[in-house]
Enzyme design. Structure first.
Site, PDB file in Angstrom:
ATOM      1  N   HIS A  10      11.974 -55.549  29.394  1.00 41.43           N
ATOM      2  CA  HIS A  10      12.721 -55.121  30.578  1.00 41.43           C
ATOM      3  C   HIS A  10      12.839 -53.615  30.672  1.00 41.43           C
ATOM      4  O   HIS A  10      12.589 -53.022  31.711  1.00 41.43           O
ATOM      5  CB  HIS A  10      14.115 -55.757  30.577  1.00 41.43           C
ATOM      6  CG  HIS A  10      14.870 -55.467  31.830  1.00 41.43           C
ATOM      7  ND1 HIS A  10      15.593 -54.306  32.012  1.00 41.43           N
ATOM      8  CD2 HIS A  10      14.993 -56.178  32.978  1.00 41.43           C
ATOM      9  CE1 HIS A  10      16.130 -54.318  33.220  1.00 41.43           C
ATOM     10  NE2 HIS A  10      15.781 -55.451  33.825  1.00 41.43           N
ATOM     11  N   GLU A  48       9.515 -45.709  30.159  1.00 42.53           N
ATOM     12  CA  GLU A  48       8.076 -45.468  30.334  1.00 42.53           C
ATOM     13  C   GLU A  48       7.321 -45.913  29.100  1.00 42.53           C
ATOM     14  O   GLU A  48       7.849 -45.853  28.001  1.00 42.53           O
ATOM     15  CB  GLU A  48       7.834 -43.973  30.575  1.00 42.53           C
ATOM     16  CG  GLU A  48       8.387 -43.472  31.894  1.00 42.53           C
ATOM     17  CD  GLU A  48       7.689 -44.070  33.101  1.00 42.53           C
ATOM     18  OE1 GLU A  48       6.475 -44.369  33.021  1.00 42.53           O
ATOM     19  OE2 GLU A  48       8.355 -44.274  34.125  1.00 42.53           O
ATOM     20  N   LEU A  73      13.079 -64.235  27.669  1.00 41.51           N
ATOM     21  CA  LEU A  73      13.419 -65.580  27.218  1.00 41.51           C
ATOM     22  C   LEU A  73      13.460 -66.609  28.335  1.00 41.51           C
ATOM     23  O   LEU A  73      13.341 -67.805  28.077  1.00 41.51           O
ATOM     24  CB  LEU A  73      14.758 -65.565  26.477  1.00 41.51           C
ATOM     25  CG  LEU A  73      14.737 -64.839  25.139  1.00 41.51           C
ATOM     26  CD1 LEU A  73      16.126 -64.821  24.525  1.00 41.51           C
ATOM     27  CD2 LEU A  73      13.737 -65.478  24.188  1.00 41.51           C
ATOM     28  N   ALA A  74      13.643 -66.183  29.569  1.00 44.38           N
ATOM     29  CA  ALA A  74      13.758 -67.133  30.677  1.00 44.38           C
ATOM     30  C   ALA A  74      12.930 -66.649  31.870  1.00 44.38           C
ATOM     31  O   ALA A  74      12.644 -65.463  32.006  1.00 44.38           O
ATOM     32  CB  ALA A  74      15.224 -67.302  31.084  1.00 44.38           C
ATOM     33  N   GLY A  76      13.280 -65.762  34.980  1.00 48.81           N
ATOM     34  CA  GLY A  76      14.011 -65.224  36.121  1.00 48.81           C
ATOM     35  C   GLY A  76      13.057 -64.510  37.064  1.00 48.81           C
ATOM     36  O   GLY A  76      11.833 -64.629  36.970  1.00 48.81           O
ATOM     37  N   HIS A  78      12.189 -61.456  37.304  1.00 53.30           N
ATOM     38  CA  HIS A  78      11.259 -60.501  36.692  1.00 53.30           C
ATOM     39  C   HIS A  78       9.988 -61.202  36.222  1.00 53.30           C
ATOM     40  O   HIS A  78       8.884 -60.712  36.453  1.00 53.30           O
ATOM     41  CB  HIS A  78      11.916 -59.770  35.525  1.00 53.30           C
ATOM     42  CG  HIS A  78      13.027 -58.859  35.923  1.00 53.30           C
ATOM     43  ND1 HIS A  78      13.006 -58.085  37.057  1.00 53.30           N
ATOM     44  CD2 HIS A  78      14.204 -58.589  35.320  1.00 53.30           C
ATOM     45  CE1 HIS A  78      14.121 -57.368  37.144  1.00 53.30           C
ATOM     46  NE2 HIS A  78      14.868 -57.669  36.096  1.00 53.30           N
TER      47      HIS A  78
END
Length: 127
Positions: A10, A48, A73-74, A76, A78
């Site tokens: 992320h 970056e 982990l999931a 979503g 993203h």
């Protein structure tokens, strides 16, 4: 074909968190059995390189095949939208490079055992 791996996390405003991902990437690189010629990391946001930049770095280093591994982990937004959009943009720029998205970390059958091993290790250390 020069295969490469891009670990995508992320990203965080906390630089120490981003450094953890970079350190994990180095450990993956050290543990790799030569399956990948190049291994690097990138971030969805807040750090970056971003995903297009990470893919470009691998291409500039000679990658002809890039596997993008979402370190999530999931599934979503993203995982289901943002990462595929970023990858599609780079794929359009480089049609001669094969770019694929691996299943995200949370889908791995190894996760339950990993969690139990971590708990066993931490319980043993606390005894």
């Amino acid at each position: 074909m020069k295969k490469s791996l891009l670990l995508v996390a992320h990203g965080s405003r906390r630089e120490a968190s981003n450094d953890e991902v970079r350190a994990l990437t180095a450990r993956v690189r050290e543990a790799d059995d030569a399956r990948f010629a190049l291994i690097d990391c990138a971030f969805l946001e807040l750090a970056e390189p971003d995903i297009p930049g990470g893919i470009q770095r691998l291409i500039d280093a000679g990658a002809t095949h890039v596997t993008v591994l979402p370190y999530f982990l999931a599934a979503g937004r993203h995982v289901s939208e943002d990462i595929p959009e970023a990858v599609a943009g780079k794929q359009a720029e480089h049609p001669d490079v094969q770019i694929e998205i691996a299943p995200y970390l949370g889908t791995s059958d190894a996760i339950p055992g990993l969690l139990l091993t971590m708990l066993a290790d931490s319980t043993a250390a606390a005894s």
